[in-house]
Write a protein that holds these residues in place. Structure first.
Motif, mmCIF file in Angstrom:
data_model
loop_
_atom_site.group_PDB
_atom_site.id
_atom_site.type_symbol
_atom_site.label_atom_id
_atom_site.label_comp_id
_atom_site.label_asym_id
_atom_site.label_seq_id
_atom_site.Cartn_x
_atom_site.Cartn_y
_atom_site.Cartn_z
ATOM 1 N N ASP A 236 7.253 9.784 -13.380
ATOM 2 C CA ASP A 236 7.714 8.393 -13.420
ATOM 3 C C ASP A 236 6.539 7.429 -13.397
ATOM 4 O OD1 ASP A 236 10.572 8.915 -13.283
ATOM 5 O OD2 ASP A 236 10.182 9.568 -11.220
ATOM 6 N N GLY A 237 5.417 7.896 -12.852
ATOM 7 C CA GLY A 237 4.290 6.986 -12.743
ATOM 8 C C GLY A 237 2.997 7.708 -12.442
ATOM 9 N N VAL A 238 1.916 6.944 -12.436
ATOM 10 C CA VAL A 238 0.585 7.463 -12.116
ATOM 11 C C VAL A 238 -0.084 6.511 -11.128
ATOM 12 C CG1 VAL A 238 0.173 8.789 -14.210
ATOM 13 C CG2 VAL A 238 -0.308 6.340 -14.210
ATOM 14 N N GLU A 239 -0.835 7.087 -10.218
ATOM 15 C CA GLU A 239 -1.578 6.283 -9.250
ATOM 16 C C GLU A 239 -2.940 5.939 -9.859
ATOM 17 O OE1 GLU A 239 -2.369 6.448 -4.498
ATOM 18 O OE2 GLU A 239 -3.090 8.172 -5.640
ATOM 19 N N ILE A 240 -3.172 4.667 -10.083
ATOM 20 C CA ILE A 240 -4.407 4.234 -10.732
ATOM 21 C C ILE A 240 -5.349 3.541 -9.751
ATOM 22 C CG2 ILE A 240 -5.397 2.740 -12.516
ATOM 23 C CD1 ILE A 240 -2.942 3.236 -14.213
ATOM 24 N N ASP A 241 -4.815 2.613 -8.957
ATOM 25 C CA ASP A 241 -5.670 1.866 -8.016
ATOM 26 C C ASP A 241 -5.894 2.705 -6.766
ATOM 27 O OD1 ASP A 241 -7.212 -0.263 -7.096
ATOM 28 O OD2 ASP A 241 -5.500 -1.308 -6.205
ATOM 29 N N GLY B 201 -4.226 -1.466 2.937
ATOM 30 C CA GLY B 201 -4.155 -2.638 2.067
ATOM 31 C C GLY B 201 -5.358 -2.848 1.183
ATOM 32 N N ALA B 202 -6.339 -1.959 1.248
ATOM 33 C CA ALA B 202 -7.530 -2.118 0.414
ATOM 34 C C ALA B 202 -7.233 -1.837 -1.055
ATOM 35 C CB ALA B 202 -8.651 -1.207 0.912
ATOM 36 N N PHE B 203 -6.225 -1.014 -1.322
ATOM 37 C CA PHE B 203 -5.785 -0.704 -2.673
ATOM 38 C C PHE B 203 -4.264 -0.838 -2.680
ATOM 39 C CE2 PHE B 203 -9.858 1.145 -2.127
ATOM 40 C CZ PHE B 203 -10.485 1.093 -3.370
ATOM 41 N N THR B 204 -3.720 -1.442 -3.739
ATOM 42 C CA THR B 204 -2.325 -1.875 -3.646
ATOM 43 C C THR B 204 -1.508 -1.629 -4.907
ATOM 44 O OG1 THR B 204 -2.890 -4.115 -4.397
ATOM 45 C CG2 THR B 204 -2.953 -3.705 -2.018
ATOM 46 N N THR B 205 -0.185 -1.792 -4.726
ATOM 47 C CA THR B 205 0.801 -1.709 -5.804
ATOM 48 C C THR B 205 1.487 -3.062 -5.916
ATOM 49 O OG1 THR B 205 1.184 0.624 -5.301
ATOM 50 C CG2 THR B 205 2.861 -0.494 -6.622
ATOM 51 N N SER B 206 1.721 -3.517 -7.131
ATOM 52 C CA SER B 206 2.300 -4.850 -7.343
ATOM 53 C C SER B 206 3.783 -4.896 -6.986
ATOM 54 C CB SER B 206 2.125 -5.275 -8.801
ATOM 55 O OG SER B 206 2.956 -4.494 -9.648
ATOM 56 N N ASP B 207 4.280 -6.112 -6.782
ATOM 57 C CA ASP B 207 5.700 -6.322 -6.512
ATOM 58 C C ASP B 207 6.568 -5.751 -7.634
ATOM 59 O OD1 ASP B 207 5.135 -7.649 -4.192
ATOM 60 O OD2 ASP B 207 5.290 -9.657 -5.046
ATOM 61 N N LEU C 206 5.079 -0.873 2.470
ATOM 62 C CA LEU C 206 4.191 0.200 2.904
ATOM 63 C C LEU C 206 4.898 1.531 2.712
ATOM 64 C CD1 LEU C 206 1.623 1.206 4.556
ATOM 65 C CD2 LEU C 206 3.093 1.012 6.587
ATOM 66 N N ALA C 207 4.174 2.516 2.192
ATOM 67 C CA ALA C 207 4.681 3.885 2.128
ATOM 68 C C ALA C 207 3.788 4.762 2.986
ATOM 69 C CB ALA C 207 4.699 4.398 0.694
ATOM 70 N N ILE C 208 4.357 5.349 4.024
ATOM 71 C CA ILE C 208 3.663 6.357 4.822
ATOM 72 C C ILE C 208 3.959 7.685 4.145
ATOM 73 C CG2 ILE C 208 3.489 7.472 7.073
ATOM 74 C CD1 ILE C 208 4.432 4.806 8.315
ATOM 75 N N SER C 209 2.952 8.230 3.472
ATOM 76 C CA SER C 209 3.177 9.355 2.554
ATOM 77 C C SER C 209 2.439 10.602 3.032
ATOM 78 C CB SER C 209 2.698 8.977 1.151
ATOM 79 O OG SER C 209 1.371 8.469 1.178
ATOM 80 N N ASP D 220 0.882 -1.171 0.000
ATOM 81 C CA ASP D 220 0.000 0.000 0.000
ATOM 82 C C ASP D 220 0.921 1.221 0.000
ATOM 83 O OD1 ASP D 220 -1.795 2.057 0.513
ATOM 84 O OD2 ASP D 220 -3.013 0.866 1.879
ATOM 85 N N LEU D 221 0.926 1.969 -1.094
ATOM 86 C CA LEU D 221 1.898 3.054 -1.254
ATOM 87 C C LEU D 221 1.294 4.443 -1.094
ATOM 88 C CD1 LEU D 221 4.377 1.896 -4.028
ATOM 89 C CD2 LEU D 221 4.146 1.180 -1.653
ATOM 90 N N HIS D 222 0.166 4.532 -0.383
ATOM 91 C CA HIS D 222 -0.435 5.845 -0.146
ATOM 92 C C HIS D 222 -1.210 5.791 1.169
ATOM 93 C CE1 HIS D 222 -2.715 9.477 -2.102
ATOM 94 N NE2 HIS D 222 -2.393 9.709 -0.838
#
Length: 287
Positions: free
Chosen positions: A214-219, A260-266, A33-36, A4-6
């Motif tokens: 570098d990227g976009v947050e989609i999930d 963890g309800a919305f996630t980023t892949s390995d 986990l990212a505490i952002s 979970d990166l947000h």
């Protein structure tokens, strides 16, 4: 396992202390986990000081606030693996601006609401080093003076549209280009957060075309299906990182969602780490 990166904690406008989130992430099956927290150097430093907690790998992160002056709306930029010394000045500047604006709001609120005391909001905000609307609303809510965190009372006090809130004062935000330059100087990985929230799809297209993301947050829980579809296409066409995150705020939200309800892949987590390492390595060689 995914990450979970947000997420947000008491380092900004969340209700949960940072040291509790890795446990919540582990319970949800997260390995990263990212505490952002918003404009926060504290969240960055916490992750560097605790690289692994409860078996969860912490990614240093912050969510920086910028402003799109052409379209007149805020923009949030997730910043992963920044060099903390570069972001420290920006974080301190935004903390001071936010505190000044919120203290003026609190002064006006005390004049119309005798039950409210600024000191109580500041006590709730002590981990952040500044003050957010969330802490003010928590004080009102706990005394039965608000219908939740961000409902009718919040809109009457702090809303923007259709009528400006009666005590709303906002800090001055730096332009998007300026904040992107700060992130670049910190040798971090930059991801445009939840484009649907602030109607940032036009900006997203521009920044992607210019090679500034570098990227976009989609999930993300508030991205629309239409924006998700376009972002997925743009990410594929431009080789961008795709991230996901809960935007966790604990109880300081309209719709609570667990870590963890919305996630980023390995795969994407690995790409973030690889890009950050390459940028820091290049910087060391150039020195």
């Amino acid at each position: 396992m995914p990450g979970d990166l947000h997420t947000h904690t008491t380092f900004s406008d969340g209700s949960t202390p940072a040291d509790k989130l890795p446990f919540l992430a582990a319970c949800a099956g997260m390995t990263h986990l990212a505490i952002s927290d918003h404009d926060s150097i504290q969240s960055v430093r916490y992750a560097y000081a605790h690289p692994v907690q409860n078996g969860v790998h912490l990614i240093p992160a912050t969510e920086l606030t910028a402003y799109d002056y052409e379209r007149a709306h805020r923009v949030h930029l997730l910043c992963y693996w920044p060099d903390d010394c570069v972001l420290a000045d920006f974080s301190a500047m935004m903390a001071e601006r936010r505190l000044t604006a919120m203290l003026q709001s609190c002064k006006e609120l005390e004049a119309i609401c005798p039950q409210f005391r600024t000191e109580e909001a500041l006590e709730l905000a002590k981990d952040s080093g500044t003050l957010f609307k969330a802490q003010v609303m928590r004080v009102l809510w706990q005394y039965g003076l608000a219908d939740g965190m961000y409902n009718t009372v919040y809109k009457s006090l702090f809303g923007l549209k259709p009528v400006r809130g009666r005590i709303l004062h906002t800090p001055r935000y730096e332009p998007v280009d300026t904040v992107l330059d700060v992130i670049k100087a910190s040798r971090a990985v930059v991801v445009l957060a939840h484009p649907s929230v602030y109607h940032s799809m036009e900006l997203a297209r521009e920044l992607i075309a210019a090679g500034r993301l570098d990227g976009v947050e989609i999930d993300h829980p508030r991205n629309t299906p239409e924006d998700r579809a376009e972002l997925t296409r743009l990410a594929k066409e431009n080789g961008l990182i795709v991230t996901g995150g809960t935007d966790y705020h604990g109880i300081n939200t309209v719709t609570p969602r667990p870590v963890g309800a919305f996630t980023t892949s390995d795969e994407m987590i690995a790409r973030i780490g690889d890009i950050a390492k390459a940028r820091k390595s290049t910087y060391k060689r150039q020195k």
